[in-house]
Design a protein around this motif. Structure first.
Motif, short mmCIF file in Angstrom:
data_model
loop_
_atom_site.label_atom_id
_atom_site.label_comp_id
_atom_site.label_asym_id
_atom_site.label_seq_id
_atom_site.Cartn_x
_atom_site.Cartn_y
_atom_site.Cartn_z
N ASP A 9 0.87 -1.18 0.00
CA ASP A 9 0.00 0.00 0.00
C ASP A 9 0.90 1.22 0.00
O ASP A 9 2.08 1.14 -0.39
N ASP A 10 0.37 2.37 0.44
CA ASP A 10 1.17 3.59 0.35
C ASP A 10 2.18 3.73 1.49
O ASP A 10 2.92 4.72 1.55
N GLN A 11 2.24 2.73 2.40
CA GLN A 11 3.17 2.83 3.52
C GLN A 11 4.05 1.59 3.68
O GLN A 11 5.20 1.69 4.14
N TYR A 31 8.39 1.45 4.06
CA TYR A 31 9.31 1.90 3.02
C TYR A 31 10.60 2.46 3.58
O TYR A 31 11.59 2.57 2.86
#
Length: 306
Positions: A9-11, A31
């Motif tokens: 996902d975005d994290q 990340y």
């Protein structure tokens, strides 16, 4: 160890890791390299109920997940002190230094190490003086210290800067502390590698450099072992690498004694082969290729005298 990316996902990136015991782990790696989630069904959830081997396997899975993400994606998730590829680049840069560059970067470390042998009749220290006095709160014998220096590379993978000499020592049983002798500025970021050595009686900078290079080779071995992996053949070597792993090898039954240059571990050997401050003719008179003694054992006298 085997792994695959199963979600992102975005994290975070979700990684499924099968450890060396066949236990499946689902690990979330952020990340920036943090572990934000970890589930598995093969070991107790409470760390206090895990055996040493089980606890180490948990660490292996987490480290391998970070390494796998760094290898398979664009994210730099592997910690600097567990990055075998970067350590190899530092080894190359260190091995290429001239005598003058060695003196500039590691002259104090060289002198600090050699100073421990000032009273040894078998070591010609040449009047070397100790750059830094040992801490007054240190316990144990004179040589019971670990010396370190951090190395920073530039964009061309040459050495840009090094830290001052770092001294780690015990102040009580089980209690260690650190003193840094930083005399020059270093980049405001993690180092690319850190050499870690105990005092050794090298009297010439070139074999001392090779000693540091070999330490990094052993550290690369530790990077792989610490991820539950068998190191590539070039790193199946014996000798002290990272101190934190040496302690595990000494005290945890799940590890062989990789730090011990005389350990009998199938496929592993002590391969320290320094450049000698003697001529080829002199070298020929010192080496007996039919001897059962190691090359290092036959040549070490030439390393420790001028």
């Amino acid at each position: 160890m085997e792994a695959q990316v199963i979600d992102r996902d975005d994290q975070d990136i979700g990684v499924e890791v099968d450890d060396n015991n066949g236990v499946e782990h689902r690990i979330l790696v952020s990340y920036d390299g943090d572990i934000s989630g970890h589930s598995q069904d093969g070991y107790p959830d409470d760390p206090e109920r895990r055996s040493t081997s089980e606890q180490e396997t948990i660490f292996h899975a987490r480290r391998y997940a970070k390494y796998y993400v760094a290898q398979e994606t664009e994210y730099d998730t592997i910690p600097w002190d567990l990055n075998p590829g970067r350590f190899e680049t530092v080894r190359d840069a260190l091995a290429a230094l001239t005598a003058d560059e060695l003196d500039d970067y590691f002259g104090d470390l060289f002198a600090q190490s050699l100073s421990h042998y000032a009273d040894d009749p078998d070591v010609d220290t040449g009047g070397t003086e100790r750059p830094y006095e040992l801490p007054t709160d240190k316990i144990g014998p004179d040589g019971a210290v670990l010396y370190e220096q951090e190395i920073y590379l530039d964009e061309s993978d040459d050495i840009e800067a090094v830290s001052g000499v770092i001294v780690e020592y015990y102040v009580a049983k089980g209690e260690r502390t650190t003193v840094r002798h930083d005399e020059a500025p270093v980049p405001d970021r993690d180092s690319d590698a850190r050499i870690e050595i105990s005092p050794a009686p090298f009297v010439d900078l070139k074999p001392f450099r090779d000693y540091l290079v070999y330490n990094l080779r052993c550290q690369i071995r530790d990077c792989y072992v610490g991820m539950g992996l068998e190191p590539p053949a070039a790193y199946k070597v014996l000798g002290p690498g990272q101190y934190r792993f040496t302690g595990k090898y000494q005290h945890f039954e799940c590890y062989p004694a990789y730090f011990d240059v005389n350990a009998d571990i199938p496929g592993y050997s002590h391969e320290f082969a320094p450049e000698l401050p003697i001529s080829d003719a002199e070298l020929g008179g010192l080496v007996d290729l039919g001897s059962e003694r190691s090359l290092y054992s036959q040549l070490k006298g030439a390393l420790f005298s001028r």
